[in-house]
Design an enzyme around this catalytic site. Structure first.
Site, PDB file in Angstrom:
ATOM      1  N   LYS A  11     -33.956 -17.009 -11.602  1.00 35.09           N
ATOM      2  CA  LYS A  11     -35.017 -16.920 -12.394  1.00 35.09           C
ATOM      3  C   LYS A  11     -35.964 -18.330 -12.055  1.00 35.09           C
ATOM      4  O   LYS A  11     -35.406 -19.490 -11.693  1.00 35.09           O
ATOM      5  CB  LYS A  11     -34.855 -16.571 -13.830  1.00 35.09           C
ATOM      6  N   ASP A 138     -30.684 -18.518 -22.248  1.00 37.44           N
ATOM      7  CA  ASP A 138     -31.265 -17.860 -21.028  1.00 37.44           C
ATOM      8  C   ASP A 138     -30.386 -16.477 -20.600  1.00 37.44           C
ATOM      9  O   ASP A 138     -30.785 -15.807 -19.730  1.00 37.44           O
ATOM     10  CB  ASP A 138     -31.470 -18.784 -19.818  1.00 37.44           C
TER      11      ASP A 138
HETATM   12  O1  C5P Z   1     -28.325 -22.548 -24.807  1.00 38.29           O
HETATM   13  P1  C5P Z   1     -27.972 -23.049 -23.589  1.00 38.29           P
HETATM   14  O2  C5P Z   1     -26.377 -23.502 -23.713  1.00 38.29           O
HETATM   15  O3  C5P Z   1     -28.385 -22.955 -22.385  1.00 38.29           O
HETATM   16  O4  C5P Z   1     -28.747 -24.746 -24.163  1.00 38.29           O
HETATM   17  C1  C5P Z   1     -28.175 -25.955 -23.452  1.00 38.29           C
HETATM   18  C2  C5P Z   1     -28.692 -26.962 -24.039  1.00 38.29           C
HETATM   19  O5  C5P Z   1     -30.156 -27.118 -23.859  1.00 38.29           O
HETATM   20  C3  C5P Z   1     -28.443 -26.969 -25.500  1.00 38.29           C
HETATM   21  O6  C5P Z   1     -27.526 -27.506 -26.046  1.00 38.29           O
HETATM   22  C4  C5P Z   1     -29.784 -28.030 -26.227  1.00 38.29           C
HETATM   23  O7  C5P Z   1     -29.355 -29.109 -25.972  1.00 38.29           O
HETATM   24  C5  C5P Z   1     -30.906 -27.626 -24.775  1.00 38.29           C
HETATM   25  N1  C5P Z   1     -31.811 -26.408 -25.292  1.00 38.29           N
HETATM   26  C6  C5P Z   1     -32.722 -26.654 -26.568  1.00 38.29           C
HETATM   27  N2  C5P Z   1     -33.438 -25.719 -26.905  1.00 38.29           N
HETATM   28  C7  C5P Z   1     -33.394 -24.416 -26.246  1.00 38.29           C
HETATM   29  C8  C5P Z   1     -32.670 -24.261 -25.433  1.00 38.29           C
HETATM   30  C9  C5P Z   1     -31.580 -25.359 -24.820  1.00 38.29           C
HETATM   31  O8  C5P Z   1     -32.629 -27.808 -27.127  1.00 38.29           O
HETATM   32  N3  C5P Z   1     -34.157 -23.582 -26.692  1.00 38.29           N
END
Ligand code: C5P
Length: 317
Positions: A11, A138
């Site tokens: 994406k 995501d």
């Molecule tokens: O959810 P995911 O594992 O992809 O997120 C990775 C990191 O990105 C999280 O640990 C956080 O530090 C950051 N993040 C965030 N806010 C979001 C998505 C991700 O702060 N909405």
């Protein structure tokens, strides 16, 4: 033994707005995501033992329990209380790693959809979406795909009503030696931009509504010119990462480029064109400077769905 193949598309973010902080420590986001036809393939075979094994054509990817594919597989079999289920999984990686293109999230979504079919679990969509959201912000989007508004942590999806995928050409570039850690980019955003964050559900909803009614969605629906694309993480990553600055300069020189931006937390960058032919012409035009600066490049189309079982490859082999 029957082998099942799942396509896991990349994406790009056409919009990434950091609204504020959430009580869970994540950021509250307002995004527009678009699936591209650049895809990984995940090949799955059932195993008679309870092992979950993963191999891939990239030596720099973990293949143990740290890989999101293995986590997804284990989460799925725990959800149905069937720790006896096993699978051999092989990943053909085409989406660049650590690029802001949701490659890892899409692979995890592919594991959920593929293993649900392989193990004949018949989970419904909302169960799969809940498991997806546990695996990463995501991952739900990657399950559904297409052109979506993504709110909350990124897991709250609203489809952008379009009769077909946008007929855009997308020129995508990434430096193979550089990757950006998503937590680092969000941490930097908090450090540099927290003064601009808003607080509270009504302030968040005002921003969501502005995005729903704003010029980007109008342009996607063919009702107006392209606005400047907004990515709040680009604002903080661009000053820190040289190849992001260099790549943006190159893409802005592309003849016919409508808009140029970073995707997600970077460092991949893209330019939008009216047609795929225009994107291909721009790639020809920029081939030498892109190669000299060390970039890899892809010309892509937009597509309308997320992970999918490959119908031709699901036959017995
Ligand atoms: O959810 P995911 O594992 O992809 O997120 C990775 C990191 O990105 C999280 O640990 C956080 O530090 C950051 N993040 C965030 N806010 C979001 C998505 C991700 O702060 N909405």
């Amino acid at each position: 033994m029957a082998e099942l193949i799942v396509r896991a598309p990349a994406k790009i973010n056409l919009h990434l707005e950091v609204l504020g902080l959430r009580p869970d420590g994540f950021h509250e986001l307002a995004m527009v995501m678009q699936t591209l036809d650049l895809e990984d393939r995940l090949c799955l075979q059932a195993r008679p033992d309870a092992e979950l094994t993963l191999s891939s054509d990239r030596s720099d990817l973990p293949s143990d329990g740290n890989n999101l594919i293995v986590k997804a597989a284990d989460r799925l079999r725990r959800h149905v209380g069937r720790l006896d289920l096993g699978a051999s999984m092989r990943l053909e990686k085409r989406i660049p790693i650590g690029a802001g293109l949701a490659g890892g999230s899409s692979d995890a979504a592919a594991a959920l959809v593929g293993l649900d079919a392989l193990w004949n679990l018949q989970l419904n969509r909302s169960e799969l979406l809940d498991l997806a959201a546990e695996l990463g912000s995501d991952v739900p989007y990657c399950l559904v795909g297409g052109t979506q508004l993504c709110f909350g942590r990124g897991e709250r999806l609203e489809p952008v009503p379009l009769p077909e995928p946008p007929r855009l050409g997308v020129l995508l570039i990434k430096h193979p030696d550089v990757s950006v850690s998503t937590p680092w980019a969000y941490g930097l955003c908090r450090l540099r931009r927290q003064a601009t964050y808003v607080e509270g559900e009504s302030a968040f909803e005002q921003r969501r509504q502005a995005l729903r009614q704003g010029p980007l969605l109008a342009a996607l629906q063919g009702h107006g010119p392209w606005p400047l694309l907004r990515n709040d993480l680009q604002t903080v990553v661009e000053p820190e990462v040289a190849c992001v600055r260099e790549g943006l300069v190159l893409l802005r020189q592309a003849p016919g480029a409508e808009q140029v931006a970073m995707s997600g937390s970077g460092p991949s960058l893209f330019a939008l064109f009216s047609t795929v032919a225009d994107a291909e012409r721009a790639l020809e035009h920029l081939a030498t400077p892109l190669r000299d600066a060390g970039f890899e490049a892809w010309c892509c189309r937009c597509s309308s769905s997320g992970v999918s079982l490959d119908p031709l490859a699901c036959a017995d082999r």
